[in-house]
Design a protein around this motif. Structure first.
Motif, PDB file in Angstrom:
ATOM      1  N   ASP A  79      -4.643   7.730 -22.975  1.00  0.00           N
ATOM      2  CA  ASP A  79      -3.891   8.977 -22.801  1.00  0.00           C
ATOM      3  C   ASP A  79      -2.480   8.662 -22.327  1.00  0.00           C
ATOM      4  O   ASP A  79      -2.261   8.333 -21.163  1.00  0.00           O
ATOM      5  N   ARG A  80      -1.525   8.810 -23.222  1.00  0.00           N
ATOM      6  CA  ARG A  80      -0.136   8.513 -22.872  1.00  0.00           C
ATOM      7  C   ARG A  80       0.484   9.593 -21.985  1.00  0.00           C
ATOM      8  O   ARG A  80       1.507   9.371 -21.343  1.00  0.00           O
ATOM      9  N   GLN A  81      -0.112  10.792 -21.967  1.00  0.00           N
ATOM     10  CA  GLN A  81       0.476  11.909 -21.241  1.00  0.00           C
ATOM     11  C   GLN A  81      -0.027  12.021 -19.798  1.00  0.00           C
ATOM     12  O   GLN A  81       0.556  12.740 -19.000  1.00  0.00           O
ATOM     13  N   LEU A  82      -1.121  11.335 -19.465  1.00  0.00           N
ATOM     14  CA  LEU A  82      -1.663  11.429 -18.114  1.00  0.00           C
ATOM     15  C   LEU A  82      -0.688  10.837 -17.106  1.00  0.00           C
ATOM     16  O   LEU A  82      -0.144   9.754 -17.316  1.00  0.00           O
ATOM     17  N   GLY A  83      -0.454  11.543 -16.016  1.00  0.00           N
ATOM     18  CA  GLY A  83       0.354  11.010 -14.927  1.00  0.00           C
ATOM     19  C   GLY A  83      -0.516  10.173 -14.007  1.00  0.00           C
ATOM     20  O   GLY A  83      -1.552  10.640 -13.538  1.00  0.00           O
ATOM     21  N   ILE A  84      -0.121   8.939 -13.744  1.00  0.00           N
ATOM     22  CA  ILE A  84      -0.924   8.023 -12.932  1.00  0.00           C
ATOM     23  C   ILE A  84      -0.100   7.510 -11.755  1.00  0.00           C
ATOM     24  O   ILE A  84       0.978   6.941 -11.934  1.00  0.00           O
ATOM     25  N   VAL A  85      -0.636   7.713 -10.549  1.00  0.00           N
ATOM     26  CA  VAL A  85      -0.020   7.179  -9.334  1.00  0.00           C
ATOM     27  C   VAL A  85      -1.026   6.252  -8.664  1.00  0.00           C
ATOM     28  O   VAL A  85      -2.140   6.665  -8.342  1.00  0.00           O
ATOM     29  N   VAL A  86      -0.670   4.993  -8.493  1.00  0.00           N
ATOM     30  CA  VAL A  86      -1.498   4.057  -7.736  1.00  0.00           C
ATOM     31  C   VAL A  86      -1.144   4.216  -6.261  1.00  0.00           C
ATOM     32  O   VAL A  86       0.029   4.190  -5.879  1.00  0.00           O
ATOM     33  N   PHE A  87      -2.177   4.391  -5.436  1.00  0.00           N
ATOM     34  CA  PHE A  87      -1.999   4.546  -3.982  1.00  0.00           C
ATOM     35  C   PHE A  87      -2.966   3.558  -3.331  1.00  0.00           C
ATOM     36  O   PHE A  87      -4.173   3.800  -3.269  1.00  0.00           O
ATOM     37  N   THR A  88      -2.446   2.433  -2.876  1.00  0.00           N
ATOM     38  CA  THR A  88      -3.316   1.304  -2.559  1.00  0.00           C
ATOM     39  C   THR A  88      -2.812   0.502  -1.372  1.00  0.00           C
ATOM     40  O   THR A  88      -1.636   0.588  -1.003  1.00  0.00           O
ATOM     41  N   ALA A  89      -3.726  -0.293  -0.795  1.00  0.00           N
ATOM     42  CA  ALA A  89      -3.345  -1.203   0.281  1.00  0.00           C
ATOM     43  C   ALA A  89      -2.707  -2.477  -0.265  1.00  0.00           C
ATOM     44  O   ALA A  89      -2.126  -3.255   0.491  1.00  0.00           O
ATOM     45  N   ARG A  90      -2.801  -2.700  -1.565  1.00  0.00           N
ATOM     46  CA  ARG A  90      -2.193  -3.884  -2.168  1.00  0.00           C
ATOM     47  C   ARG A  90      -0.693  -3.645  -2.348  1.00  0.00           C
ATOM     48  O   ARG A  90      -0.270  -2.981  -3.287  1.00  0.00           O
ATOM     49  N   GLY A  91       0.090  -4.195  -1.439  1.00  0.00           N
ATOM     50  CA  GLY A  91       1.501  -3.838  -1.426  1.00  0.00           C
ATOM     51  C   GLY A  91       2.475  -4.929  -1.787  1.00  0.00           C
ATOM     52  O   GLY A  91       3.690  -4.751  -1.620  1.00  0.00           O
ATOM     53  N   THR A  92       1.989  -6.075  -2.308  1.00  0.00           N
ATOM     54  CA  THR A  92       2.916  -7.156  -2.641  1.00  0.00           C
ATOM     55  C   THR A  92       3.669  -6.847  -3.936  1.00  0.00           C
ATOM     56  O   THR A  92       3.239  -6.015  -4.741  1.00  0.00           O
ATOM     57  N   THR A  93       4.766  -7.545  -4.115  1.00  0.00           N
ATOM     58  CA  THR A  93       5.550  -7.337  -5.341  1.00  0.00           C
ATOM     59  C   THR A  93       4.755  -7.672  -6.597  1.00  0.00           C
ATOM     60  O   THR A  93       4.793  -6.910  -7.568  1.00  0.00           O
ATOM     61  N   PRO A  94       4.007  -8.794  -6.641  1.00  0.00           N
ATOM     62  CA  PRO A  94       3.207  -9.059  -7.844  1.00  0.00           C
ATOM     63  C   PRO A  94       2.178  -7.965  -8.119  1.00  0.00           C
ATOM     64  O   PRO A  94       1.929  -7.619  -9.283  1.00  0.00           O
ATOM     65  N   ASP A  95       1.569  -7.422  -7.050  1.00  0.00           N
ATOM     66  CA  ASP A  95       0.610  -6.322  -7.231  1.00  0.00           C
ATOM     67  C   ASP A  95       1.305  -5.114  -7.860  1.00  0.00           C
ATOM     68  O   ASP A  95       0.775  -4.472  -8.779  1.00  0.00           O
ATOM     69  N   LYS A  96       2.492  -4.801  -7.355  1.00  0.00           N
ATOM     70  CA  LYS A  96       3.229  -3.651  -7.869  1.00  0.00           C
ATOM     71  C   LYS A  96       3.613  -3.861  -9.328  1.00  0.00           C
ATOM     72  O   LYS A  96       3.496  -2.942 -10.161  1.00  0.00           O
ATOM     73  N   ILE A  97       4.050  -5.055  -9.655  1.00  0.00           N
ATOM     74  CA  ILE A  97       4.415  -5.359 -11.043  1.00  0.00           C
ATOM     75  C   ILE A  97       3.196  -5.206 -11.954  1.00  0.00           C
ATOM     76  O   ILE A  97       3.289  -4.652 -13.058  1.00  0.00           O
ATOM     77  N   SER A  98       2.042  -5.691 -11.500  1.00  0.00           N
ATOM     78  CA  SER A  98       0.820  -5.571 -12.299  1.00  0.00           C
ATOM     79  C   SER A  98       0.434  -4.102 -12.496  1.00  0.00           C
ATOM     80  O   SER A  98       0.029  -3.705 -13.597  1.00  0.00           O
ATOM     81  N   GLY A  99       0.568  -3.306 -11.426  1.00  0.00           N
ATOM     82  CA  GLY A  99       0.204  -1.896 -11.525  1.00  0.00           C
ATOM     83  C   GLY A  99       1.100  -1.121 -12.469  1.00  0.00           C
ATOM     84  O   GLY A  99       0.622  -0.365 -13.327  1.00  0.00           O
ATOM     85  N   LEU A 100       2.395  -1.333 -12.350  1.00  0.00           N
ATOM     86  CA  LEU A 100       3.330  -0.637 -13.231  1.00  0.00           C
ATOM     87  C   LEU A 100       3.209  -1.158 -14.663  1.00  0.00           C
ATOM     88  O   LEU A 100       3.288  -0.392 -15.627  1.00  0.00           O
ATOM     89  N   GLY A 101       3.005  -2.460 -14.798  1.00  0.00           N
ATOM     90  CA  GLY A 101       2.831  -3.028 -16.127  1.00  0.00           C
ATOM     91  C   GLY A 101       1.538  -2.568 -16.781  1.00  0.00           C
ATOM     92  O   GLY A 101       1.442  -2.476 -18.010  1.00  0.00           O
TER      93      GLY A 101
END
Length: 227
Positions: free
Chosen positions: A71-93
């Motif tokens: 679903d390209r239209q679904l809005g997705i927000v990750v809210f997590t304890a994993r706060g490192t830059t690599p984690d963020k890059i993986s989540g957005l990617g």
């Protein structure tokens, strides 16, 4: 506002987020694990998903990837304890629109969701909510009028006079003719909750009022106030 599904395995935080987002005007479906998410999630209903990554029965990042692929239209927000830059890059990617650590203030989460909702609704023409002061009626877009008490009309007048601006609790209380220092803040919260419930029961529409925690309230839709 759009329906939202929340995936959070920590029971206390899940309850806190459910109550907070409900106060912000969302209809929240809250689940604790991946299995419950798959059993609850309805693409035609849920337009935004708030997803934790560390879950008892799997990795939330895999869920994010699967949802985005479907679903390209679904809005997705990750809210997590994993706060490192690599984690963020993986989540957005992987397909998340936003990636927020759990240390984020809840007001920032609310602002992020509001921005995401605006993006999701870009193609929709704005619908105007009208407040008639003389007859003390609220006219939601496409629905019949809702009769208001004088106090309800006064609160809505203050909020709808400047849509999108946070109106402080002090300003609202003073508009009611009350002394802010002596006023029980719970009375205002109860009044807003009652207004939301009354509007949704009468029209099926959520009342577009956001809670700005420890600050006040914001009317976030197009509005007009008539004498």
């Amino acid at each position: 506002m759009l329906n939202l599904i929340l995936l959070e395995d920590e029971a206390v935080l899940r309850q806190e987020l459910t109550e907070f987002l409900g106060d912000c005007g969302y209809r929240v479906s809250a689940v604790a694990d991946l299995a419950s998410f798959h059993g609850c999630y309805q693409p035609a209903q849920h337009r935004i998903a708030v997803i934790d990554l560390g879950l008892p029965d799997g990795d939330g990042l895999e869920l994010v990837r699967a949802l985005r692929a479907r679903d390209r239209q679904l809005g997705i927000v990750v809210f997590t304890a994993r706060g490192t830059t690599p984690d963020k890059i993986s989540g957005l990617g992987g397909g998340a629109d936003y990636y927020l650590p759990k240390s984020t203030d809840l007001d920032e989460l609310a602002a992020t969701l509001a921005a995401l909702q605006r993006r999701l609704g870009e193609a929709q023409a704005p619908a105007t909510w009208i407040l008639e002061l003389r007859s003390r009626r609220l006219l939601p877009p496409g629905c019949g009028p809702i009769s208001l008490s004088q106090q309800d009309a006064t609160v809505l007048q203050v909020l709808m006079a400047e849509p999108e601006r946070i109106v402080s609790r002090q300003q609202i209380v003073q508009s009611l003719g009350e002394d802010f220092l002596d006023y029980d803040q719970r009375r205002l919260d109860t009044q807003i909750r009652r207004l939301r419930r009354k509007t949704e029961q009468a029209t099926g529409l959520p009342l577009p009022i956001n809670t700005a925690r420890n600050a006040g309230y914001r009317f976030f839709a197009d509005a007009a106030v008539r004498p």
